[in-house]
Scaffold this active site. Structure first.
Site, mmCIF file in Angstrom:
data_model
loop_
_atom_site.group_PDB
_atom_site.id
_atom_site.type_symbol
_atom_site.label_atom_id
_atom_site.label_comp_id
_atom_site.label_asym_id
_atom_site.label_seq_id
_atom_site.Cartn_x
_atom_site.Cartn_y
_atom_site.Cartn_z
ATOM 1 N N ARG A 79 0.837 -1.207 0.000
ATOM 2 C CA ARG A 79 0.000 0.000 0.000
ATOM 3 C C ARG A 79 0.871 1.256 0.000
ATOM 4 O O ARG A 79 0.554 2.236 -0.666
ATOM 5 C CB ARG A 79 -0.953 -0.022 1.207
ATOM 6 C CG ARG A 79 -2.042 1.017 1.114
ATOM 7 C CD ARG A 79 -3.141 0.776 2.130
ATOM 8 N NE ARG A 79 -2.653 0.866 3.492
ATOM 9 C CZ ARG A 79 -3.400 0.585 4.566
ATOM 10 N NH1 ARG A 79 -4.653 0.198 4.419
ATOM 11 N NH2 ARG A 79 -2.900 0.681 5.779
ATOM 12 N N LYS A 183 -2.863 5.982 1.112
ATOM 13 C CA LYS A 183 -2.727 6.470 2.495
ATOM 14 C C LYS A 183 -1.765 7.663 2.503
ATOM 15 O O LYS A 183 -0.612 7.560 2.936
ATOM 16 C CB LYS A 183 -2.245 5.342 3.414
ATOM 17 C CG LYS A 183 -2.574 5.595 4.869
ATOM 18 C CD LYS A 183 -2.420 4.350 5.695
ATOM 19 C CE LYS A 183 -2.519 4.618 7.181
ATOM 20 N NZ LYS A 183 -3.831 5.055 7.644
ATOM 21 N N GLU A 219 -16.515 5.760 3.658
ATOM 22 C CA GLU A 219 -15.875 5.143 4.816
ATOM 23 C C GLU A 219 -15.869 6.116 5.982
ATOM 24 O O GLU A 219 -16.260 7.279 5.847
ATOM 25 C CB GLU A 219 -14.448 4.705 4.488
ATOM 26 C CG GLU A 219 -13.493 5.831 4.143
ATOM 27 C CD GLU A 219 -12.063 5.331 3.938
ATOM 28 O OE1 GLU A 219 -11.617 4.448 4.669
ATOM 29 O OE2 GLU A 219 -11.404 5.856 3.022
#
Ligand code: PLP
Length: 347
Positions: A79, A183, A219
């Site tokens: 990620r 992220k 989210e």
């Protein structure tokens, strides 16, 4: 000194040391282990203005057998690499990512909480642009650092204690074609103000909707959304949602338990039909949601709809939670090979 982890929340607590490496002109340095937590960076480094920054969060657990495990660190490495790729800057290889995580755990061995405490050593890998720059350009040179904090349960709340949430109709976390799926530090800066508004009103979670239509669920501010309905595990499918490693693991475990997994658009109208609703992420695995308030504006007192769920964690969510925690702490067999063992460094 004995640390009382039961009094600790999900916060920064000092540890022994950090480890970092830099990539200058495409060449990575050897890792540097240091107890100096004050990094020296050029004041024109990109990180101070254009936010070339991505980071990760993962935990080292002391298992029931006394051994120390990292949970799916390879997923964090992937990620981070995808975030660096999006920012067009160099990223550490999988091997380097894992090596620095292991070093960080070993350097801070005394701060790995005992199994019985339920706490863990949280690792925070960061990747930031460090070359002096002016003008909007991606970073050429980066620093990759891994630091740690011995954390207790999130917000000091008991594990699985249900929390309230509020829907954000007038603040977005990520644009439809933006960077929400990575992220990046910038995503968190973007959501801080709304997050503060929700928290100051006593809500545990802030539920973001899609920025284009505000009609479906994306989210929570720092975790993914999942719900249980008619034997299905339902979670949003959106490129502007962070691909949570906890959610991915829960989906696998849900299938193991015979649930059907649906990744799809979840319109807000569907919320009332869910049997169990949760937020999920590394910090606490699952937070059951007992109420969602719908407000036209976060600043206003007007609540147009209140959706209520159980005041206890739902039975299916509890089963999923226990399986994940069981694997993380060596209580249950790690049939997926998710855990990476770390051994204490020999003197
Ligand atoms: C915005 C956001 N979504 C989801 C998550 C959960 O991701 P993970 O399960 O990988 O911790 C996090 C936490 O990292 C987050 O900050």
């Amino acid at each position: 000194m004995e640390i009382d982890y039961s009094k600790r929340s999900f916060s920064y607590y000092p540890t022994n040391a950090i480890v970092y490496a830099t990539c200058i002109d495409g060449k990575w340095s050897e890792p540097v282990e240091t107890d100096n937590f004050n990094l020296s960076l050029h004041c024109f480094a990109g990180i101070f203005h254009y936010a070339p920054s991505c980071f990760e969060g993962l935990k080292a657990f002391r298992g029931v057998d006394g051994r120390v495990r990292l949970f799916r660190p390879d997923e964090n490495a992937k990620r981070m690499a995808s975030g660096a790729n999006y920012l067009d800057m160099p990223s550490p290889s999988m091997e380097m990512f894992l090596d620095l995580c292991i070093r960080c755990v070993q350097l801070n061995w005394d701060f790995i909480p005992p199994y019985e405490s339920g706490a863990s050593l949280y690792l925070r890998p960061i990747l930031v642009g460090i070359n002096p720059q002016l003008g909007i350009k991606s970073a050429n040179d980066v620093m990759f650092a891994v630091m740690a904090s011995g954390v207790g349960t999130y917000s000091g709340a008991k594990a699985l204690k249900p929390g309230t949430a509020v829907m954000s109709r007038n603040y977005d976390r990520a644009a439809t074609y933006g960077s929400g799926g990575y992220k990046l530090g910038a995503n968190y800066a973007q959501s801080l103000h709304a997050y503060n508004l929700a928290h100051n009103q006593g809500y545990r979670e802030l539920l973001f909707l899609d920025s284009a239509t505000h009609s479906h669920i994306e989210e929570f501010g720092s975790s993914n959304f999942f719900a249980i309905k008619n034997g299905c595990y339902v979670t949003p499918d959106s490129t502007s949602v962070l691909p949570s490693i906890t959610n991915k693991s829960l989906r696998t475990v849900a299938e193991e338990f015979g649930l059907k997994v649906e990744r799809r658009t979840i319109y807000t109208d569907e919320l009332e039909s869910f049997e169990e609703v949760n937020s999920c992420g590394t910090a606490v695995v699952i937070t059951p949601i007992c109420r969602i308030d719908d407000k036209p504006a976060l600043e206003s007192d007007t609540v147009t709809k209140v959706i209520k769920y159980s005041d206890e964690c739902g039975p299916i969510s509890l089963k999923l939670y226990n399986r994940i925690i069981g694997i993380q702490k060596g209580i249950e067999e790690d049939t997926y090979g998710w855990c990476m063992f770390v051994d204490e460094r020999k003197a």
